[in-house]
Design an enzyme around this catalytic site. Structure first.
Site, short mmCIF file in Angstrom:
data_model
loop_
_atom_site.label_atom_id
_atom_site.label_comp_id
_atom_site.label_asym_id
_atom_site.label_seq_id
_atom_site.Cartn_x
_atom_site.Cartn_y
_atom_site.Cartn_z
N THR A 1 35.50 53.17 45.18
CA THR A 1 34.53 52.18 45.66
C THR A 1 35.21 51.07 46.45
OG1 THR A 1 33.49 52.59 43.54
CG2 THR A 1 32.54 50.85 44.87
N VAL A 2 36.30 50.52 45.91
CA VAL A 2 36.95 49.40 46.60
C VAL A 2 37.68 49.90 47.85
CG1 VAL A 2 38.60 47.50 46.40
CG2 VAL A 2 37.17 48.11 44.44
N ILE B 1 36.31 35.95 44.39
CA ILE B 1 36.66 34.51 44.35
C ILE B 1 38.13 34.33 44.73
CG2 ILE B 1 36.71 32.43 42.93
CD1 ILE B 1 34.78 33.84 40.99
N GLU C 1 34.90 48.74 33.40
CA GLU C 1 36.11 49.51 33.67
C GLU C 1 35.87 50.97 33.28
OE1 GLU C 1 39.30 48.15 34.89
OE2 GLU C 1 37.67 46.86 35.48
N LYS D 1 43.75 39.21 33.17
CA LYS D 1 43.48 38.28 34.26
C LYS D 1 43.97 36.87 33.91
CE LYS D 1 39.44 40.90 35.78
NZ LYS D 1 38.02 41.12 35.51
N GLY E 1 32.64 44.53 41.97
CA GLY E 1 31.81 45.13 43.02
C GLY E 1 32.66 45.60 44.19
N1 HSE Z 1 35.63 45.36 34.68
C1 HSE Z 1 35.92 44.19 35.43
C2 HSE Z 1 34.87 43.15 35.06
C3 HSE Z 1 35.89 44.48 36.91
O1 HSE Z 1 33.89 43.48 34.40
O2 HSE Z 1 35.04 41.99 35.41
C4 HSE Z 1 36.73 43.61 37.74
O3 HSE Z 1 38.01 43.44 37.26
#
Ligand code: HSE
Length: 433
Positions: free
Chosen positions: A16-17, A138, A192, A207, A304
């Site tokens: 997708t990306v 972002i 995911e 993250k 997305g």
């Molecule tokens: N699975 C991740 C989320 C997608 O829900 O934020 C982006 O890292």
């Protein structure tokens, strides 16, 4: 007019990306060329099975062999979008070794091997960029690396997982069960491949490790982030929270305590008028708080295809723009070496729902268990449920080690019939947030 320089990119992965990165580079080629003075295109794409028909890129670009990309001297940038630690680590390492710039969206890889890769890029005088690894569209990494250099950052916190935010929003909004909300999130493509990473808080922890490293210039790996997911957040908690004017969010919190750092992910209750409360669905939001800036909130789509692709393309543009001067704003990610501040010493406010026997003296016994450990109750509401009752309690801010001891004692009382699962309340006392 001088002719544009041609920049060729090797793309790893065409999901997708990846396909959206291809599409954006094509559709925005004119804008990108104006901004960078370069004509940028994807000249090779590595996929598992190159014989499968695919929309977008012409079939002759596809290969199943990484060496076709690595050995192509005309390719100066490799965009890694295959995810996971292996074989991504080998591919990224090989690309950097050859001095190629790397753009990656791979939070799993960076939260485990980031420091090795950052150093390697520096040694080889090339770049590794990773805007898309955190918070989708972002531009938080760029803001931290470039705009916050003199901000004196003290804390960075927010919602960095779209799937869990979507689930919690759906549960609060419609009262659906957790399983149904998760199925909806999967249907919409937010989760995911293994939704366990989202639900357990591990995706958010990866993250936060990246964000904390960049914000505080120190090495934070996945293993340094204490993390709890949303598995134990019940519909009852969500309903009681609403009565108290609170809403449940999965928060990532990284905070400096003098020269020590604490990084965690946990479900938290926040006031309904807090700006984070209105961040709903798969949106993400990150607060940056610092001496010179007071507070900045960045929010937007956290996942997305086109959204994440937009972050990848912004990195490509930065990499191209800096190709002549890799020294500028390419300072080491971790030039400080901060110690960690222990979770037990953090002062927090807690909410707790306890199922108890509905008999005289029960409330007094529970209050006394908490009082013994110096934990003070701010408010308590009793909800009758037949022979049983539920106590919904909010406590005054307390050191977490003390609260843990009090919970152990209260939870062990004969009259307590449920496993105590406290939830932190954020933004309600002067804790730096
Ligand atoms: N699975 C991740 C989320 C997608 O829900 O934020 C982006 O890292």
């Amino acid at each position: 007019m001088t002719p544009s320089q041609k920049i060729n990119i090797g793309l790893l992965g065409y999901g997708t990306v990846g396909s959206n990165v291809y599409g954006l580079l094509e559709s925005q080629a004119g804008e990108i060329e104006k901004a960078t003075g370069a004509s940028i295109s994807i000249s090779r794409i590595m996929v598992r099975d190159p014989s499968l028909p695919r929309a977008g890129a012409p079939s002759e670009l596809f290969t199943g062999n990484f060496d076709d990309i690595l050995s192509d001297a005309g390719i100066s940038i490799i965009v890694e979008l295959i995810g996971g630690v292996e074989p991504a680590f080998d591919y990224v390492t090989a690309a950097l070794e050859q001095g190629k710039a790397v753009i990656t969206a791979n939070k799993q890889l960076l939260s485990r091997q980031g420091f090795y890769l950052f150093r390697l890029a520096q040694d080889k005088k090339t770049q590794i960029r990773f805007e898309a690894s955190v918070a989708g569209a972002i531009p938080v990494i760029k803001v931290l690396r470039e705009s916050m250099v003199a901000a004196g950052l003290k804390s960075i916190y927010g919602i960095v997982n779209g799937t869990t935010n979507f689930i919690l929003t759906e549960m609060s909004r419609t009262g659906v069960r957790y399983e149904d909300a998760l199925a909806r999130a999967q249907e919409w493509g937010y989760a995911e491949a293994d939704p366990g990473e989202d639900i357990s808080g591990k995706d958010a922890a990866a993250k936060m490790a990246i964000l904390a490293s960049i914000a505080f210039h120190t090495s934070v790996g996945l293993e340094d982030v204490t993390c709890a997911g949303i598995e134990n957040v019940s519909r009852r908690d969500i309903a009681y929270a609403r009565e108290l004017g609170l809403t449940v969010k999965l928060l990532g919190v990284a905070r400096l305590y003098d020269d020590r750092i604490n990084v965690r992910v946990y479900p938290a209750l926040i006031k309904q008028d807090h700006p984070l409360a209105s961040v709903s669905g798969a949106y993400n939001a990150v607060f940056l708080k610092g001496a010179a800036i007071d507070e900045i909130m960045l929010s937007g789509p956290g996942a997305g295809g086109t959204e994440t692709a937009s972050a990848v393309v912004s990195d490509i543009i930065s990499a191209v723009a800096r190709r002549e001067s890799p020294g500028f704003l390419e300072y080491p990610v971790a030039y400080r070496n901060l110690d960690f501040f222990p979770d037990e010493e953090v002062v927090s406010t807690f909410y707790l729902r306890l199922e108890v026997e509905d008999e005289p003296g029960v409330l007094a016994a529970i209050a006394s268990a908490f009082g013994k450990h110096g934990v003070s109750i701010e408010s308590v509401i009793q909800k009758g449920r037949g022979a049983r009752a539920e106590l919904v309690m909010v406590f005054h801010p307390v050191k977490e080690s003390r609260f843990a001891a009090a919970i152990k004692e209260a939870g062990g009382l004969e009259v307590v019939k449920s496993t105590p699962r406290p939830i932190r309340v954020e933004g309600s006392h002067d804790d730096g947030q």
